[in-house]
Each structure stands twice: as C-alpha cells, then as structure tokens.
Motif scaffolding. Sequence first.
Motif, PDB file in Angstrom:
ATOM      1  N   UNK A 175       0.799  -1.580  -0.155  1.00 40.77           N
ATOM      2  CA  UNK A 175      -0.229  -0.218  -0.037  1.00 40.77           C
ATOM      3  C   UNK A 175       1.052   1.583  -0.307  1.00 40.77           C
ATOM      4  N   UNK A 176       2.662   0.970   0.346  1.00 37.59           N
ATOM      5  CA  UNK A 176       2.801   1.935   0.374  1.00 37.59           C
ATOM      6  C   UNK A 176       3.816   2.276  -0.531  1.00 37.59           C
ATOM      7  N   UNK A 177       3.495   2.011  -1.790  1.00 39.85           N
ATOM      8  CA  UNK A 177       4.274   1.853  -2.831  1.00 39.85           C
ATOM      9  C   UNK A 177       4.045   1.410  -4.000  1.00 39.85           C
ATOM     10  N   UNK A 178       4.525   1.426  -4.979  1.00 41.44           N
ATOM     11  CA  UNK A 178       4.152   1.149  -6.370  1.00 41.44           C
ATOM     12  C   UNK A 178       4.843  -0.348  -6.542  1.00 41.44           C
ATOM     13  N   UNK A 179       4.620  -1.931  -7.196  1.00 43.94           N
ATOM     14  CA  UNK A 179       5.784  -2.251  -6.679  1.00 43.94           C
ATOM     15  C   UNK A 179       6.236  -2.378  -8.414  1.00 43.94           C
ATOM     16  N   UNK A 180       7.717  -2.526  -8.629  1.00 43.88           N
ATOM     17  CA  UNK A 180       8.308  -2.591 -10.473  1.00 43.88           C
ATOM     18  C   UNK A 180       8.635  -3.625 -10.615  1.00 43.88           C
ATOM     19  N   UNK A 181       8.374  -4.261 -11.180  1.00 48.91           N
ATOM     20  CA  UNK A 181       8.399  -6.238 -11.730  1.00 48.91           C
ATOM     21  C   UNK A 181       9.794  -5.850 -12.314  1.00 48.91           C
ATOM     22  N   UNK A 182      10.487  -7.544 -11.858  1.00 46.29           N
ATOM     23  CA  UNK A 182      12.072  -6.512 -12.873  1.00 46.29           C
ATOM     24  C   UNK A 182      12.234  -6.627 -13.968  1.00 46.29           C
ATOM     25  N   UNK A 183      13.194  -6.117 -14.411  1.00 45.05           N
ATOM     26  CA  UNK A 183      13.334  -5.790 -16.066  1.00 45.05           C
ATOM     27  C   UNK A 183      14.846  -5.736 -16.473  1.00 45.05           C
ATOM     28  N   UNK A 184      14.442  -5.217 -17.684  1.00 50.64           N
ATOM     29  CA  UNK A 184      16.093  -5.660 -18.377  1.00 50.64           C
ATOM     30  C   UNK A 184      16.031  -4.663 -19.049  1.00 50.64           C
ATOM     31  N   UNK A 185      17.764  -3.901 -18.658  1.00 48.45           N
ATOM     32  CA  UNK A 185      17.839  -2.689 -18.663  1.00 48.45           C
ATOM     33  C   UNK A 185      20.031  -2.442 -19.257  1.00 48.45           C
ATOM     34  N   UNK A 186      19.633  -2.571 -20.331  1.00 55.15           N
ATOM     35  CA  UNK A 186      21.748  -2.731 -21.427  1.00 55.15           C
ATOM     36  C   UNK A 186      21.902  -3.938 -20.328  1.00 55.15           C
ATOM     37  N   UNK A 187      21.374  -4.661 -20.751  1.00 55.68           N
ATOM     38  CA  UNK A 187      21.303  -5.971 -20.620  1.00 55.68           C
ATOM     39  C   UNK A 187      21.532  -6.242 -19.516  1.00 55.68           C
ATOM     40  N   UNK A 188      21.623  -5.993 -17.931  1.00 56.22           N
ATOM     41  CA  UNK A 188      21.029  -6.589 -17.194  1.00 56.22           C
ATOM     42  C   UNK A 188      19.613  -7.198 -16.658  1.00 56.22           C
ATOM     43  N   UNK A 189      19.988  -7.667 -15.321  1.00 53.93           N
ATOM     44  CA  UNK A 189      18.311  -7.725 -15.065  1.00 53.93           C
ATOM     45  C   UNK A 189      18.626  -6.540 -13.769  1.00 53.93           C
ATOM     46  N   UNK A 190      17.535  -6.532 -13.809  1.00 53.61           N
ATOM     47  CA  UNK A 190      16.694  -5.172 -12.589  1.00 53.61           C
ATOM     48  C   UNK A 190      16.384  -5.339 -11.589  1.00 53.61           C
ATOM     49  N   UNK A 191      16.398  -6.364  -9.945  1.00 52.97           N
ATOM     50  CA  UNK A 191      15.115  -6.676  -9.428  1.00 52.97           C
ATOM     51  C   UNK A 191      14.150  -5.885  -9.316  1.00 52.97           C
ATOM     52  N   UNK A 192      13.401  -6.244  -8.908  1.00 54.00           N
ATOM     53  CA  UNK A 192      11.792  -5.927  -8.740  1.00 54.00           C
ATOM     54  C   UNK A 192      11.888  -5.170  -7.435  1.00 54.00           C
ATOM     55  N   UNK A 193      11.067  -3.952  -7.490  1.00 59.91           N
ATOM     56  CA  UNK A 193      10.655  -2.553  -5.895  1.00 59.91           C
ATOM     57  C   UNK A 193      10.304  -2.088  -5.745  1.00 59.91           C
ATOM     58  N   UNK A 194       9.701  -2.180  -4.412  1.00 57.19           N
ATOM     59  CA  UNK A 194       8.622  -1.146  -4.641  1.00 57.19           C
ATOM     60  C   UNK A 194       8.866   0.409  -4.442  1.00 57.19           C
TER      61      UNK A 194
END
Length: 93
Positions: free
Chosen positions: A62-81
Amino acid sequence: MTRIFLLMLAAFALPYIVARVLSAAGVLARPMSVTLGVLSGMGAALVMLVVLVLLETDASSRDGAYQPPRLEDGEIRPGQFEERDPPPTDEPI
C-alpha cells in the motif's frame, strides 16, 4: 507454501501432543476422544491461520507501487517498491 503447511500441521497436532504429555504426567485420567481432538486441532489450526494472515500482511504494497524485474542495458534489475508521491496537503478541499 511449505512453511505454511508445516505450521498448520504443527498447530493441528499440538492438542494431541499436549494431551499425550498430560496423560503421561498423570494429569488427565483418560485419553482425549477423537472428536474432541479433531475439533481442538481444527481450532488451533484456524487460530494459527488468523495469526499468519495478520503477521504476513504488511503495508509495503500500500505504501508504494511495485516495479517488476526488468532488463536494462543487458542486465536484469530486480523488482522493487517505488515510493508514491504523497497527496498535496496545501490544496483546499
């Protein structure tokens, strides 16, 4: 999921274990009936389920919006709020 199953199983078995210990200690004159054992086991499992729901539900979603894992510049960025912007309080209602 395995942890929740094991906790439910332990909560269901707890009345049987307590009755066996009390019976071996001489506190109970006769063993617990099957009906009473099943009902008390179900009650203990229900209480454990309510406790788990209350403990596992937190305000992070409820405090934040979830951002799923994503591919940026050939690296996988973990999901986060990500923090949501608080509503402005200076505007009149």
